[in-house]
Design an enzyme around this catalytic site. Structure first.
Site, PDB file in Angstrom:
ATOM      1  N   GLY A  12     -11.622  56.125 -52.575  1.00  0.00           N
ATOM      2  CA  GLY A  12     -11.423  56.011 -54.022  1.00  0.00           C
ATOM      3  C   GLY A  12     -12.662  56.215 -54.865  1.00  0.00           C
ATOM      4  O   GLY A  12     -12.720  55.738 -56.003  1.00  0.00           O
ATOM      5  N   SER A  13     -13.659  56.947 -54.353  1.00  0.00           N
ATOM      6  CA  SER A  13     -14.872  57.125 -55.161  1.00  0.00           C
ATOM      7  C   SER A  13     -14.611  58.029 -56.373  1.00  0.00           C
ATOM      8  O   SER A  13     -15.232  57.838 -57.423  1.00  0.00           O
ATOM      9  CB  SER A  13     -16.030  57.668 -54.314  1.00  0.00           C
ATOM     10  N   ASN A  14     -13.709  58.989 -56.250  1.00  0.00           N
ATOM     11  CA  ASN A  14     -13.370  59.810 -57.426  1.00  0.00           C
ATOM     12  C   ASN A  14     -12.665  58.966 -58.479  1.00  0.00           C
ATOM     13  O   ASN A  14     -12.938  59.102 -59.674  1.00  0.00           O
ATOM     14  CB  ASN A  14     -12.514  61.017 -57.017  1.00  0.00           C
ATOM     15  N   ARG A  90      -1.390  63.630 -49.203  1.00  0.00           N
ATOM     16  CA  ARG A  90       0.010  64.033 -49.016  1.00  0.00           C
ATOM     17  C   ARG A  90       0.320  65.238 -49.880  1.00  0.00           C
ATOM     18  O   ARG A  90      -0.219  65.377 -50.983  1.00  0.00           O
ATOM     19  CB  ARG A  90       0.947  62.895 -49.437  1.00  0.00           C
ATOM     20  N   LEU A  91       1.207  66.057 -49.350  1.00  0.00           N
ATOM     21  CA  LEU A  91       1.714  67.192 -50.110  1.00  0.00           C
ATOM     22  C   LEU A  91       2.833  66.663 -51.010  1.00  0.00           C
ATOM     23  O   LEU A  91       3.631  65.847 -50.580  1.00  0.00           O
ATOM     24  CB  LEU A  91       2.285  68.193 -49.096  1.00  0.00           C
ATOM     25  N   ASN A 106      -5.565  67.836 -58.987  1.00  0.00           N
ATOM     26  CA  ASN A 106      -6.091  67.450 -57.674  1.00  0.00           C
ATOM     27  C   ASN A 106      -7.542  67.900 -57.580  1.00  0.00           C
ATOM     28  O   ASN A 106      -7.946  68.868 -58.209  1.00  0.00           O
ATOM     29  CB  ASN A 106      -5.282  68.134 -56.563  1.00  0.00           C
ATOM     30  N   HIS A 108     -10.464  69.062 -54.720  1.00  0.00           N
ATOM     31  CA  HIS A 108     -10.607  69.501 -53.333  1.00  0.00           C
ATOM     32  C   HIS A 108     -12.071  69.875 -53.071  1.00  0.00           C
ATOM     33  O   HIS A 108     -12.684  70.562 -53.888  1.00  0.00           O
ATOM     34  CB  HIS A 108      -9.698  70.702 -53.070  1.00  0.00           C
TER      35      HIS A 108
HETATM   36  C1  GRF Z   1     -12.801  63.904 -51.732  1.00  0.00           C
HETATM   37  O1  GRF Z   1     -13.726  64.683 -51.020  1.00  0.00           O
HETATM   38  C2  GRF Z   1     -11.727  64.769 -52.337  1.00  0.00           C
HETATM   39  O2  GRF Z   1     -12.188  66.006 -52.754  1.00  0.00           O
HETATM   40  C3  GRF Z   1     -10.773  64.929 -51.192  1.00  0.00           C
HETATM   41  O3  GRF Z   1     -10.768  63.686 -50.543  1.00  0.00           O
HETATM   42  C4  GRF Z   1     -11.992  63.000 -50.805  1.00  0.00           C
HETATM   43  C5  GRF Z   1     -11.631  61.699 -51.452  1.00  0.00           C
HETATM   44  O4  GRF Z   1     -12.743  60.881 -51.668  1.00  0.00           O
HETATM   45  N1  GRF Z   1      -9.487  65.381 -51.675  1.00  0.00           N
HETATM   46  P1  GRF Z   1     -12.609  59.563 -52.525  1.00  0.00           P
HETATM   47  O5  GRF Z   1     -11.428  58.768 -51.944  1.00  0.00           O
HETATM   48  O6  GRF Z   1     -12.337  59.958 -53.946  1.00  0.00           O
HETATM   49  O7  GRF Z   1     -13.900  58.842 -52.363  1.00  0.00           O
END
Ligand code: GRF
Length: 199
Positions: A12-14, A90-91, A106, A108
């Site tokens: 969950g860092s994003n 998940r898709l 999303n 990536h």
């Molecule tokens: C990130 O690298 C994102 O691009 C990918 O999964 C990872 C999730 O990291 N889809 P976080 O859970 O947000 O730390």
């Protein structure tokens, strides 16, 4: 204020970077709910620490359509207007995508369409590319497809391991997700075919 629904499966860092930008007044939005399909996702705990609504909807053993309907229902009930997939492994079904047309983003960790799917940073190292990066895109029912909103390049160093490369990409992820959200929220763009035209 735009109500965000954030979907996670792990760290969950994003999500936390988005929450920090909202708290710092750099992003005009509010997090209506954080949903994880895994109860052990550390991101859920992080959401609770921030006093944000954190919900686990376990996906194990459930049919995709059934699961997606449950998530869509939760998002609607919370008044979510924009959905952010942030490490949600998940898709999405067509049912889910149609419930939020061009309102699902999303992130990536590669410059799509290179290296979709799992372990994108490992794929980049194996392939020997000199530059990789990250992408924020609108979500359709295909894997890591959908019109691209923002990308950031990250050079690959000769000394890189999956860990060091992932860390540098992650830094850029945290920056561009909020930038993409600003655009998606501001609405100053149009989608023509696969292209997102800004302004
Ligand atoms: C990130 O690298 C994102 O691009 C990918 O999964 C990872 C999730 O990291 N889809 P976080 O859970 O947000 O730390």
């Amino acid at each position: 204020m735009t109500r965000l629904g954030i979907l996670i499966s792990g760290r969950g860092s994003n999500f936390e970077a988005i929450a920090d930008n909202i708290a710092g007044g750099e992003l005009d939005a509010e997090i209506a709910v954080v949903i994880s399909n895994r109860s052990e996702a550390p991101g859920l705990e992080a959401a609770r620490r921030r006093a944000l609504p954190a919900v686990c909807i376990p996906s194990k053993g459930l049919d995709r359509e059934v699961y997606d309907r449950m998530v869509v229902e939760e998002l609607r009930w919370r008044g979510v207007e924009l959905v952010c997939l942030a490490g949600f492994m998940r898709l999405l079904s067509a049912t889910f995508v149609r419930a939020f047309p061009n309102r699902i983003l999303n992130i990536h960790p590669s410059l799509l369409p290179a290296f979709p799917g799992l372990d994108a940073q490992h794929q980049a190292l194996e392939h020997g590319v000199r530059v990789t990066g990250c992408t924020v895109h609108f979500v359709d029912e295909y894997l890591d497809a959908g019109p691209i909103l923002i990308q950031a390049p990250v050079p690959v160093r000769d000394t890189d391991t999956v860990e060091t490369l992932s860390a540098r990409i992650l830094k850029e992820e945290h920056r561009i997700y909020s930038e993409a959200l600003r655009i998606a929220i501001g609405g100053n763009y149009r989608i023509e075919g696969r292209r997102v035209i800004l302004g």
